[in-house]
Design a protein around this motif. Structure first.
Motif, PDB file in Angstrom:
ATOM      1  N   LYS A   1      21.138  -1.562 -42.405  1.00  0.00           N
ATOM      2  CA  LYS A   1      20.588  -0.469 -43.214  1.00  0.00           C
ATOM      3  C   LYS A   1      19.809   0.515 -42.341  1.00  0.00           C
ATOM      4  O   LYS A   1      19.881   1.728 -42.524  1.00  0.00           O
ATOM      5  N   LEU A   2      19.050  -0.030 -41.400  1.00  0.00           N
ATOM      6  CA  LEU A   2      18.179   0.811 -40.595  1.00  0.00           C
ATOM      7  C   LEU A   2      18.913   1.548 -39.484  1.00  0.00           C
ATOM      8  O   LEU A   2      18.367   2.490 -38.909  1.00  0.00           O
ATOM      9  N   THR A   3      20.142   1.140 -39.171  1.00  0.00           N
ATOM     10  CA  THR A   3      20.885   1.816 -38.116  1.00  0.00           C
ATOM     11  C   THR A   3      21.885   2.825 -38.667  1.00  0.00           C
ATOM     12  O   THR A   3      22.738   3.299 -37.921  1.00  0.00           O
ATOM     13  N   ARG A   4      21.764   3.160 -39.951  1.00  0.00           N
ATOM     14  CA  ARG A   4      22.631   4.211 -40.495  1.00  0.00           C
ATOM     15  C   ARG A   4      22.413   5.496 -39.701  1.00  0.00           C
ATOM     16  O   ARG A   4      21.267   5.890 -39.421  1.00  0.00           O
ATOM     17  N   PRO A   5      23.487   6.187 -39.317  1.00  0.00           N
ATOM     18  CA  PRO A   5      23.342   7.388 -38.482  1.00  0.00           C
ATOM     19  C   PRO A   5      22.456   8.462 -39.098  1.00  0.00           C
ATOM     20  O   PRO A   5      21.767   9.189 -38.381  1.00  0.00           O
ATOM     21  N   ASP A   6      22.453   8.555 -40.444  1.00  0.00           N
ATOM     22  CA  ASP A   6      21.666   9.621 -41.065  1.00  0.00           C
ATOM     23  C   ASP A   6      20.163   9.402 -40.915  1.00  0.00           C
ATOM     24  O   ASP A   6      19.378  10.352 -41.025  1.00  0.00           O
ATOM     25  N   LEU A   7      19.719   8.149 -40.654  1.00  0.00           N
ATOM     26  CA  LEU A   7      18.290   7.899 -40.491  1.00  0.00           C
ATOM     27  C   LEU A   7      17.779   8.356 -39.125  1.00  0.00           C
ATOM     28  O   LEU A   7      16.613   8.725 -38.989  1.00  0.00           O
ATOM     29  N   ARG A   8      18.621   8.280 -38.104  1.00  0.00           N
ATOM     30  CA  ARG A   8      18.278   8.758 -36.760  1.00  0.00           C
ATOM     31  C   ARG A   8      16.950   8.161 -36.275  1.00  0.00           C
ATOM     32  O   ARG A   8      16.053   8.875 -35.814  1.00  0.00           O
ATOM     33  N   LEU A   9      16.821   6.835 -36.402  1.00  0.00           N
ATOM     34  CA  LEU A   9      15.579   6.182 -36.011  1.00  0.00           C
ATOM     35  C   LEU A   9      15.450   6.090 -34.489  1.00  0.00           C
ATOM     36  O   LEU A   9      16.441   5.943 -33.772  1.00  0.00           O
ATOM     37  N   ASP A  10      14.217   6.175 -34.009  1.00  0.00           N
ATOM     38  CA  ASP A  10      13.932   5.990 -32.592  1.00  0.00           C
ATOM     39  C   ASP A  10      13.581   4.546 -32.273  1.00  0.00           C
ATOM     40  O   ASP A  10      13.640   4.134 -31.109  1.00  0.00           O
ATOM     41  N   ALA A  11      13.169   3.765 -33.259  1.00  0.00           N
ATOM     42  CA  ALA A  11      12.814   2.365 -33.031  1.00  0.00           C
ATOM     43  C   ALA A  11      12.719   1.647 -34.360  1.00  0.00           C
ATOM     44  O   ALA A  11      12.586   2.272 -35.413  1.00  0.00           O
ATOM     45  N   ILE A  12      12.797   0.327 -34.309  1.00  0.00           N
ATOM     46  CA  ILE A  12      12.575  -0.537 -35.466  1.00  0.00           C
ATOM     47  C   ILE A  12      11.481  -1.520 -35.078  1.00  0.00           C
ATOM     48  O   ILE A  12      11.513  -2.095 -33.983  1.00  0.00           O
ATOM     49  N   VAL A  13      10.502  -1.703 -35.950  1.00  0.00           N
ATOM     50  CA  VAL A  13       9.417  -2.637 -35.693  1.00  0.00           C
ATOM     51  C   VAL A  13       9.492  -3.770 -36.717  1.00  0.00           C
ATOM     52  O   VAL A  13       9.549  -3.524 -37.921  1.00  0.00           O
ATOM     53  N   ILE A  14       9.517  -5.002 -36.239  1.00  0.00           N
ATOM     54  CA  ILE A  14       9.414  -6.169 -37.110  1.00  0.00           C
ATOM     55  C   ILE A  14       7.980  -6.674 -37.034  1.00  0.00           C
ATOM     56  O   ILE A  14       7.503  -7.034 -35.954  1.00  0.00           O
ATOM     57  N   GLU A  15       7.280  -6.684 -38.165  1.00  0.00           N
ATOM     58  CA  GLU A  15       5.944  -7.261 -38.188  1.00  0.00           C
ATOM     59  C   GLU A  15       6.059  -8.684 -38.713  1.00  0.00           C
ATOM     60  O   GLU A  15       6.323  -8.908 -39.889  1.00  0.00           O
ATOM     61  N   GLY A  16       5.867  -9.642 -37.816  1.00  0.00           N
ATOM     62  CA  GLY A  16       5.973 -11.041 -38.198  1.00  0.00           C
ATOM     63  C   GLY A  16       4.761 -11.486 -38.983  1.00  0.00           C
ATOM     64  O   GLY A  16       3.680 -10.907 -38.898  1.00  0.00           O
ATOM     65  N   SER A  17       4.937 -12.531 -39.755  1.00  0.00           N
ATOM     66  CA  SER A  17       3.813 -13.088 -40.495  1.00  0.00           C
ATOM     67  C   SER A  17       2.831 -13.722 -39.523  1.00  0.00           C
ATOM     68  O   SER A  17       3.130 -13.954 -38.359  1.00  0.00           O
ATOM     69  N   GLY A  18       1.648 -14.014 -40.015  1.00  0.00           N
ATOM     70  CA  GLY A  18       0.618 -14.600 -39.160  1.00  0.00           C
ATOM     71  C   GLY A  18       0.993 -15.951 -38.604  1.00  0.00           C
ATOM     72  O   GLY A  18       0.454 -16.379 -37.587  1.00  0.00           O
ATOM     73  N   VAL A  19       1.927 -16.648 -39.247  1.00  0.00           N
ATOM     74  CA  VAL A  19       2.305 -17.983 -38.789  1.00  0.00           C
ATOM     75  C   VAL A  19       3.666 -18.002 -38.115  1.00  0.00           C
ATOM     76  O   VAL A  19       4.131 -19.054 -37.693  1.00  0.00           O
ATOM     77  N   ALA A  20       4.303 -16.837 -38.004  1.00  0.00           N
ATOM     78  CA  ALA A  20       5.634 -16.776 -37.399  1.00  0.00           C
ATOM     79  C   ALA A  20       5.561 -17.163 -35.929  1.00  0.00           C
ATOM     80  O   ALA A  20       4.645 -16.766 -35.206  1.00  0.00           O
ATOM     81  N   GLU A  21       6.507 -17.971 -35.469  1.00  0.00           N
ATOM     82  CA  GLU A  21       6.565 -18.364 -34.075  1.00  0.00           C
ATOM     83  C   GLU A  21       7.317 -17.293 -33.295  1.00  0.00           C
ATOM     84  O   GLU A  21       8.492 -17.032 -33.559  1.00  0.00           O
ATOM     85  N   PRO A  22       6.670 -16.648 -32.314  1.00  0.00           N
ATOM     86  CA  PRO A  22       7.318 -15.561 -31.576  1.00  0.00           C
ATOM     87  C   PRO A  22       8.662 -15.931 -30.955  1.00  0.00           C
ATOM     88  O   PRO A  22       9.603 -15.137 -31.049  1.00  0.00           O
ATOM     89  N   PRO A  23       8.810 -17.108 -30.303  1.00  0.00           N
ATOM     90  CA  PRO A  23      10.129 -17.413 -29.719  1.00  0.00           C
ATOM     91  C   PRO A  23      11.248 -17.423 -30.760  1.00  0.00           C
ATOM     92  O   PRO A  23      12.371 -17.006 -30.470  1.00  0.00           O
ATOM     93  N   ALA A  24      10.940 -17.881 -31.983  1.00  0.00           N
ATOM     94  CA  ALA A  24      11.967 -17.906 -33.032  1.00  0.00           C
ATOM     95  C   ALA A  24      12.345 -16.491 -33.441  1.00  0.00           C
ATOM     96  O   ALA A  24      13.537 -16.188 -33.636  1.00  0.00           O
ATOM     97  N   LEU A  25      11.368 -15.600 -33.572  1.00  0.00           N
ATOM     98  CA  LEU A  25      11.663 -14.211 -33.909  1.00  0.00           C
ATOM     99  C   LEU A  25      12.469 -13.544 -32.803  1.00  0.00           C
ATOM    100  O   LEU A  25      13.401 -12.783 -33.066  1.00  0.00           O
ATOM    101  N   LEU A  26      12.105 -13.837 -31.553  1.00  0.00           N
ATOM    102  CA  LEU A  26      12.833 -13.257 -30.430  1.00  0.00           C
ATOM    103  C   LEU A  26      14.296 -13.692 -30.459  1.00  0.00           C
ATOM    104  O   LEU A  26      15.197 -12.875 -30.255  1.00  0.00           O
TER     105      LEU A  26
END
Length: 346
Positions: free
Chosen positions: A82-107
């Protein structure tokens, strides 16, 4: 340097109360760029309604992008589509993980994405420098969470009264992850240009935009106590070369850049026995991605390499980037040499 089509995905993590929502809001306000946001565990997040608003699982226009909620890998890829649709022309996407999310799993979720329009842009761990002992007493593991980080943002450093405790914290982070770049962000303010290329052709300096708060004039930023902020802006070193590069030397530089370098981006030509090939190379703290690019058959050889970071030794870095470039008399790269670079191809 020309931009490539793939959109960088930044992962923003940190325990509840570390300040990552403040960091996200500052990032959205300061970047001046269309940014997509993916928020995990929406109910635990209090994102500024003026910047991010919407209903969970219902994509809406947000700061030039969209807001979604994820709970499994398939949903994450759907959000990327959804976020990579050409009409959006995004420069970046940010994922905000939950406070308990394990960074290696998100990576791993991002690195294993099957959406070809995105690439990993770095994992940013937000650490409240004033309350690490309290977070650890509640079960948060500093070493585990900074291990996968490309950048560690230290918030609330302005209230740490003991310089020794801050040095000890930085030493612990370096022991757990020698490659992580540590940046002080006492009020959640940092330089967006370390992460996103937006604003390269704009009138304002993109690094300067990181210093202002909404409602202030760029360049006239003040802290909550009325005192000016003093932050180190990003620096960059660029080498333009009318020729090809050594794929082995480039892969080694991208895998192990100088300590002060956070990002390397390159659009390069490689001479082969079957003709020149063009690649876009991105390195974020040693995480390398390579993408094959199209080039005209009659196009002259051309390569552009950029290193971005803080407090760079510009002369040494320029020399190291230049050493990747080959003279016109150099023989074509062998298949084995080319594979050293294309092994990172996505």
């Amino acid at each position: 340097m020309p931009r490539t089509a793939r959109i960088p995905v930044l992962i923003l993590t940190g325990y509840l109360g570390a300040g990552k929502t403040t960091v996200l809001n500052r990032f959205l306000a300061a970047s001046g760029a269309p940014i997509g946001v993916i928020i995990n565990d929406f109910g635990d997040v209090n994102v500024d309604a003026a910047l991010v608003a919407g209903q969970v699982d219902e994509p809406v226009s947000v700061a030039g992008g969209c807001l979604c909620c994820i709970s499994d890998p398939a949903q994450l890829d759907q959000a990327f589509k959804k976020l990579t649709r050409p009409d959006l022309r995004l420069d970046a996407i940010v994922i905000e993980g939950s406070g308990v999310a394990e960074p290696p799993a998100l990576l791993r979720l991002v690195m294993d994405s099957r959406v070809p329009q995105v690439r990993f842009g770095g994992l940013i761990e937000v650490v409240d420098a004033a309350h690490v002992p309290q977070a650890e007493a509640a079960g948060w593991d500093l070493e585990q969470h900074v291990r996968a980080a490309a950048v560690v943002l230290l918030t609330k450093t302005d209230v740490v009264t003991d310089p020794g405790s801050r040095k000890a914290l930085e030493a612990r982070i370096h022991r757990a992850n020698p490659h992580a770049m540590i940046i002080e962000a006492p009020h959640g303010v940092f330089d967006p240009a370390l992460f996103v290329d937006a604003g390269e052709s704009e009138e304002f300096d993109f690094g300067q935009l990181a210093l202002w708060n909404p409602g202030e004039t760029p360049g006239e930023s003040h802290s909550e106590h009325g005192h000016p902020h003093h932050h180190v802006h990003h620096q960059s070193v660029t080498v333009e070369h009318d020729g090809a590069v050594d794929p082995v030397a480039l892969s080694e530089f991208a895998l192990d850049p100088p300590e002060s370098v956070y990002r390397v981006k390159a659009l390069v030509d490689v001479s082969t026995s079957s003709g020149p090939q063009r690649f876009a190379v991105h390195s974020v703290a040693g995480y390398v991605t390579v993408e094959a690019m199209t080039r005209g058959q009659e196009e002259p050889l051309a390569s552009s390499l950029v290193a971005i970071g803080l407090e760079l030794d510009r002369a040494d870095l320029h020399a190291r980037l230049a050493s990747v470039c080959l003279p016109t008399t150099a023989p074509p790269a062998s298949a084995a040499q080319l594979r050293r670079l294309t092994r990172f191809r996505t």
